[in-house]
Motif scaffolding. Structure first.
Motif, short mmCIF file in Angstrom:
data_model
loop_
_atom_site.label_atom_id
_atom_site.label_comp_id
_atom_site.label_asym_id
_atom_site.label_seq_id
_atom_site.Cartn_x
_atom_site.Cartn_y
_atom_site.Cartn_z
N ALA A 1 0.81 -1.21 0.00
CA ALA A 1 0.00 0.00 0.00
C ALA A 1 0.85 1.27 0.00
O ALA A 1 0.54 2.23 -0.70
CB ALA A 1 -0.94 0.00 1.21
N TYR A 2 1.92 1.25 0.76
CA TYR A 2 2.76 2.45 0.82
C TYR A 2 3.42 2.71 -0.53
O TYR A 2 3.44 3.82 -1.04
CB TYR A 2 3.81 2.30 1.92
N GLU A 3 3.96 1.63 -1.14
CA GLU A 3 4.58 1.76 -2.45
C GLU A 3 3.57 2.31 -3.46
O GLU A 3 3.88 3.13 -4.30
CB GLU A 3 5.11 0.41 -2.94
N VAL A 4 2.31 1.82 -3.34
CA VAL A 4 1.26 2.30 -4.24
C VAL A 4 1.05 3.79 -4.02
O VAL A 4 0.97 4.57 -4.97
CB VAL A 4 -0.06 1.54 -3.99
N VAL B 1 10.56 6.98 -6.52
CA VAL B 1 9.33 6.20 -6.68
C VAL B 1 9.58 4.72 -6.39
O VAL B 1 8.77 4.04 -5.77
CB VAL B 1 8.76 6.37 -8.11
N ASP B 2 10.73 4.24 -6.85
CA ASP B 2 11.02 2.81 -6.68
C ASP B 2 12.50 2.61 -6.98
O ASP B 2 13.15 3.51 -7.53
CB ASP B 2 10.16 1.98 -7.65
N SER B 3 13.01 1.46 -6.58
CA SER B 3 14.38 1.15 -6.96
C SER B 3 14.51 -0.36 -7.04
O SER B 3 13.74 -1.09 -6.43
CB SER B 3 15.35 1.71 -5.92
N TRP B 4 15.43 -0.80 -7.83
CA TRP B 4 15.65 -2.24 -7.95
C TRP B 4 17.10 -2.50 -8.32
O TRP B 4 17.82 -1.58 -8.69
CB TRP B 4 14.69 -2.86 -8.99
N TYR B 5 17.48 -3.76 -8.19
CA TYR B 5 18.86 -4.11 -8.45
C TYR B 5 18.99 -4.73 -9.82
O TYR B 5 18.23 -5.62 -10.18
CB TYR B 5 19.34 -5.11 -7.38
N ASP B 6 19.92 -4.24 -10.59
CA ASP B 6 20.19 -4.80 -11.91
C ASP B 6 21.60 -5.38 -11.87
O ASP B 6 22.54 -4.71 -11.40
CB ASP B 6 20.10 -3.68 -12.95
N ALA B 7 21.71 -6.60 -12.35
CA ALA B 7 22.99 -7.30 -12.24
C ALA B 7 24.12 -6.54 -12.92
O ALA B 7 25.27 -6.62 -12.50
CB ALA B 7 22.87 -8.70 -12.84
N TYR B 8 23.81 -5.81 -13.99
CA TYR B 8 24.87 -5.10 -14.72
C TYR B 8 25.08 -3.68 -14.22
O TYR B 8 26.19 -3.18 -14.21
CB TYR B 8 24.54 -5.04 -16.22
N LEU B 9 23.98 -3.03 -13.83
CA LEU B 9 24.05 -1.60 -13.54
C LEU B 9 24.10 -1.30 -12.05
O LEU B 9 24.32 -0.16 -11.65
CB LEU B 9 22.83 -0.90 -14.15
N GLY B 10 23.86 -2.28 -11.21
CA GLY B 10 23.73 -1.99 -9.78
C GLY B 10 22.31 -1.51 -9.50
O GLY B 10 21.38 -1.86 -10.22
N VAL B 11 22.18 -0.66 -8.50
CA VAL B 11 20.84 -0.22 -8.12
C VAL B 11 20.35 0.84 -9.11
O VAL B 11 21.05 1.79 -9.43
CB VAL B 11 20.84 0.34 -6.69
#
Lengths: 599, 390
Positions: free
Chosen positions: A88-91, A199-209
């Motif tokens: 809910a918070y992310e939304v 807004v959001d963040s995620w981990y990418d194996a090549y680019l990092g966060v």
């Protein structure tokens, strides 16, 4: 930089299966954002689990270039938000990043509870909302009834609702035009100091966060030194891009724009959804309002089936933690299950998603203990302790009283099933708050203990309503109740992994159900085994598993000696998959199955 | 005294062929279109010569033709084997020579010739007295044929045994009682009564894995059937002397007693196992399972189709316990200790006695009436300290 009046930012609000992802795919496809040959169904839901379950967990975004019927080129940013209450918070943060929403409702079904929660979030964020009636091509579609339903339930004018079929593509051009003409452009000042929302963040194996941001004011450029206002961390932007949905580098982002950057950030944990990003040198004076750190509400133990997999589990959890900052974990030791982790999640779905990913992506077999909530123990000396694990419950003589988290649940259900729903909520210690009707659908609001909801409430809800009910909740408060720790004893030995906090009035029923279930799950031994549920020293339910009667090889002659010996050794090896409690061996499945309780 | 002399010396001969494979059977049996019996005879004779040289001077107590279906052997083949055996070893005065036979009419026609060759005991694979169950078990004979074969066998051989399988699909306790009483009416002095066991790799095993084998009795019903079996056979004067074997006292299978009392036995033929004590060491032998490779190798290099392994004291003691506890007479603690060099786990023994599964009488331990049905668990408990080492 794009002029503000050529930007439209929007999200799509819909119930599972009402066609959110299909509509998103259509919009992307019909504007040529993605070449036909690269299309795969439900482009934006990138995790396997998301695609399988038809839900969105991480926010996703796509930038669509659209030339409207007026001949003008527009940039449309779609943020595909998580559709589940656990997030809910992310939304709410995603909603703050856009100015409008498409409300997608299945024209054969109507508004569901989850939709409602998200519509409220959208209204709360000040969105302009465009109702869209999907699946208009179905024979069961009844657009007039559903329009009325939208007006009754949400109070939204649905007379201009756009009839579409995301499946066939019918009405898609009208949706694109409505986005341009009915949703407002963003506001913002390009000359003000930089103010952007994480807004959001995620981990990418090549680019990092990778960090997704919405620019409110100012302009950000590649190479800029930026500062996260909540954490105080400073980074240099290495890469700035927009998502189409693949990353496409861009030199700068101005007000109203949505994009992503990388900045040699090591862990997703270093970023906070809702944080405000500004320039290190010339910062804005106020952070954006509404920031909340994420707090886990549902806890459970995760243990490897094979004790040798503990290190692999630790690695897997640490890797997942790179990408998901919203769960917590700490090592736990259980007499029953060995070494594992006590993990905290935003909700049950979050728990299931993380567990599924650990099992699938890291090829682990896991045992999940009963989900539990955080109880607040008010000790006699005035101290207040959080209890994450029933096994850690201190001696009652030191405890003054116990509080548990309560939720406000909203359930929408065809009135045929209303009685079953009321009974279910009543059984789960619910207090009815409200009951309203819209057509033949009822909307009930209940005050419920979260502990009762994490305990297979969804499954029960689905089964008593044949899947027609929809459910949503938010945590309301902590409240005192008569709560006790129920222990399970097998052959007089307590099994910590099966202990749970229950309401005193429900303890007998829960205990009875548990011992009956265990009686079926534990294989017979050479001796009879008492299985008991107890509160403190008092047994509240008991079953006896009778002794095995027959376990003998019928034929054993000269040639069978070697084979027989191997068989006995194999049976011995098979016991490694069992957990030993005193003289009793309990199979792994018993732990899992015992926690899935009916009633 | 060498340990094996507690029980004597026997010879097992494996005929690996059947007319068809029964769905429950996991024995080493094969269906072949053409069998050159003279080559097989020659191979068996080579093996008898080889083993005879290793065991020179011994008295042979028993011979057992098993399979497969040994009653598919021509009488001349049986005769040729037994002649060579008599030329190799001194036979005991009371030598027992058993042949397993199917109770079909063709086989019954050979009984006379087998007897002339020296066979003095047959074991008939009746399996069931219910026509539908016979078909379900893949048996080729009818109930009438079985009855006739039993009668012919009884007038031909000194001793006759019949096999039955119980705890079959949809079998009730009372149906088993009736069937067992019918079987006792034939008046044979020996009965082998086996609970149907679903073995991996068999047709039944595959069906069971797919949940296609309906109506198998639950553990409690199977236990009731077993108990009823003990009761009925005891009343009829053929009490159990082993888990699944019942006999009028004195008419036990002497050959099988060699296994259970852990004597020496040589195994000849595809997949046959043997246990031979040579120079105080005990060896386990296991022959190549496939008929053609066994035959070819044996004819060119006798003994080459056999794997030999020397048993450790631990293994010898474990085997002794596994076998001896199957017998009503039980096992000797001192013999176990002599074999292993250390006594049986006192804790395991006490626990099994405490649970009422074992009874100790001086040096002997025996299973009780409830214990005999729990033998696998008893063995795991008694050997728990050593199994993993073996």
């Amino acid at each position: 930089m794009i002029s503000l009046d050529r930007i439209r930012n929007f999200s799509i609000v819909a119930h599972i299966d009402h066609g959110k992802s299909t509509l998103a795919d259509r919009l992307i496809q019909s504007t040529g954002t993605v070449a036909e040959r690269d299309m795969q169904a439900q482009l934006l839901d990138s995790m396997d689990i998301e695609r399988e379950r038809g839900i969105t967990i991480k926010a996703n975004t796509v930038r669509i270039d659209y030339v409207a019927r007026d001949g003008q080129a527009y940039v449309l940013n779609l943020i595909d938000t998580p559709g589940h209450v656990d997030f809910a918070y992310e939304v709410s943060r995603s909603m703050r990043a856009v100015e409008g929403s498409l409300l997608v409702v299945d024209a054969s079904q109507g508004v569901e509870a989850q939709t409602l929660a998200n519509v409220y979030q959208a209204l709360d964020a000040g969105h302009e909302i465009v109702p869209v009636l999907n699946k208009i091509d179905l024979p069961a579609a009844d657009p007039e009834r559903v329009k009325q339903n939208i007006e009754d339930v949400i109070g939204l004018d649905a007379s201009d609702a756009i009839p579409i079929s995301a499946k066939t593509g019918l009405g898609i051009p009208d949706v694109l035009e409505a986005i341009v003409h009915r949703l407002p452009p963003p506001k913002g000042d390009p000359n003000a100091p930089l103010k952007a929302m994480l807004v959001d963040s995620w981990y990418d194996a090549y680019l990092g966060v990778v960090v997704m941001i919405r620019i409110i004011d100012g302009v950000v450029r590649k190479g800029d030194r930026i500062k996260m206002m909540q954490t105080g961390a400073v980074y240099g932007i290495d890469k700035l891009a927009v998502l189409k949905p693949q990353m496409q580098d861009i030199p700068e982002l101005g007000p109203g724009e949505i994009g992503v950057f990388t900045a040699s950030i090591k862990q997703v944990r270093d970023t906070r959804v809702g944080d405000t990003i500004t320039h290190e040198k010339k910062p804005c004076d106020q952070p954006l309002p509404g920031f909340k750190p994420s707090v886990p509400v549902v806890f459970c133990g995760l243990f490897p089936v094979d004790a040798n997999d503990f290190e692999a589990l630790r690695d897997a959890i640490e890797k997942l933690a790179l990408n998901d900052a919203s769960f917590t974990y700490e090592m736990e030791t259980s007499a029953a299950l060995g070494f594992g982790f006590r993990m905290g999640f935003l909700g049950l779905l979050h728990l299931e998603v993380v567990r599924d990913r650990l099992e699938r992506e890291y090829d682990l077999d896991l045992i999940t203990t009963a989900p539990s909530v955080v109880f607040k123990l008010h000790m006699k000396d005035g101290e207040v302790r959080d209890l994450h694990n029933p096994a850690d419950m201190p001696d009652l003589t030191y405890v003054d009283h116990i509080e548990e988290p309560r939720i406000k649940a909203t359930i929408m259900v065809p009135d045929d099933y209303l009685g079953d729903i009321l009974k279910l909520c009543q059984d789960r210690r619910g207090i009815q708050l409200n009951l309203t009707y819209a057509g033949n659908r009822a909307m009930v609001e209940y005050d419920l203990p979260l502990a009762e909801v994490v305990f297979d409430f969804y499954d029960r809800l689905k089964s008593v309503t044949k899947g027609y009910a929809s459910f949503d909740y938010q945590i309301s408060e902590y409240r005192e109740d008569n709560l006790v720790k129920m222990s399970i004893l097998v052959n007089e030995e307590p099994v910590d992994a099966l202990s749970m906090m229950v309401h005193r009035d429900r303890a007998e029923a829960r205990g009875r159900a548990m011992v009956e279930k265990l009686k079926d799950l534990i294989p017979r031994h050479m001796f009879k085994i008492p299985i008991q549920a107890a509160i403190g020293g008092r047994v509240i339910a008991r079953e006896t598993l009778s002794a095995m009667r027959k376990d003998v090889t019928a034929k054993c002659y000269g040639g069978d000696a070697t084979r027989k010996k191997k068989l006995l050794e194999k049976q011995k090896a098979g016991k490694k998959k069992m957990r030993q409690f005193g003289k009793v061996e309990i199979p792994q499945e018993a732990f899992i199955a015992a926690l899935k309780m009916d009633g | 005294m060498e340990d094996w002399r507690h029980a004597g010396f026997g010879l097992y001969i494996h005929w690996p062929f059947c007319q068809s494979k029964c769905p429950y059977c996991d024995f080493n049996s094969h269906v072949a279109a053409r069998i050159d019996q003279s080559r097989w005879l020659q191979a068996f004779q080579h093996e008898i010569d080889r083993i005879g040289a290793l065991t020179e001077g011994r008295i042979l107590n028993t011979v057992f033709f098993g399979g497969g279906t040994p009653s598919l052997m021509e009488a001349a083949t049986v005769q040729g084997i037994l002649d060579r055996i008599r030329a190799t070893w001194t036979l005991a005065n009371d030598v027992e020579i058993t042949l397993e036979a199917n109770p079909g009419s063709v086989e019954a026609g050979r009984f006379d010739a087998y007897a002339k060759a020296g066979v003095n005991r047959v074991s008939l694979g009746i399996q069931s007295l219910d026509p539908d169950d016979l078909r379900r078990l893949g048996r080729m004979h009818t109930v009438d044929e079985a009855a006739r074969a039993i009668a012919i066998a009884q007038s031909t051989f000194d001793r006759v045994s019949i096999d039955l399988i119980f705890a079959r699909q949809n079998q009730t306790l009372s149906a088993w009682r009736d069937e067992l009483n019918c079987a006792l009416d034939f008046g044979t002095s020996h009965l082998s009564l086996y609970q149907l066991t679903i073995e991996d790799g068999t047709v039944f095993g595959k069906m069971h894995a797919k949940n296609l084998l309906k109506g198998l009795p639950e553990e409690d019903l199977a236990a009731d059937m077993f108990e009823l079996t003990q009761e009925i056979t005891r009343a009829a004067g053929l009490p159990a002397y082993e888990v699944s074997n019942h006999a009028r006292p004195g008419d036990e299978s002497r050959h099988n007693l060699i296994y259970w009392r852990m004597g020496d036995y040589a195994g000849i033929g595809p997949g046959a196992h043997g246990r031979l004590t040579l120079d105080s060491a005990r060896f386990a032998t296991e022959a190549e399972r496939q008929p053609t490779p066994w035959l070819d190798q044996t004819l060119t290099h006798p003994g080459s189709a056999e794997r030999v392994e020397r048993l450790t004291p631990e293994e010898r003691a474990a085997e002794y316990l596994m076998f001896a506890l199957r017998l009503k007479e039980g096992a000797s603690l001192s013999r176990f200790q002599a074999l292993r060099g250390s006594p049986l786990s006192a804790a395991g023994l006490a626990e099994m006695i405490d649970l009422g599964f074992l009874h100790q009488d001086g040096d002997r331990i025996r299973t009780t009436e409830t214990g005999v049905m729990m033998l696998n668990g008893i063995l795991r408990a008694l050997l728990a300290d050593r199994l993993s080492a073996g």
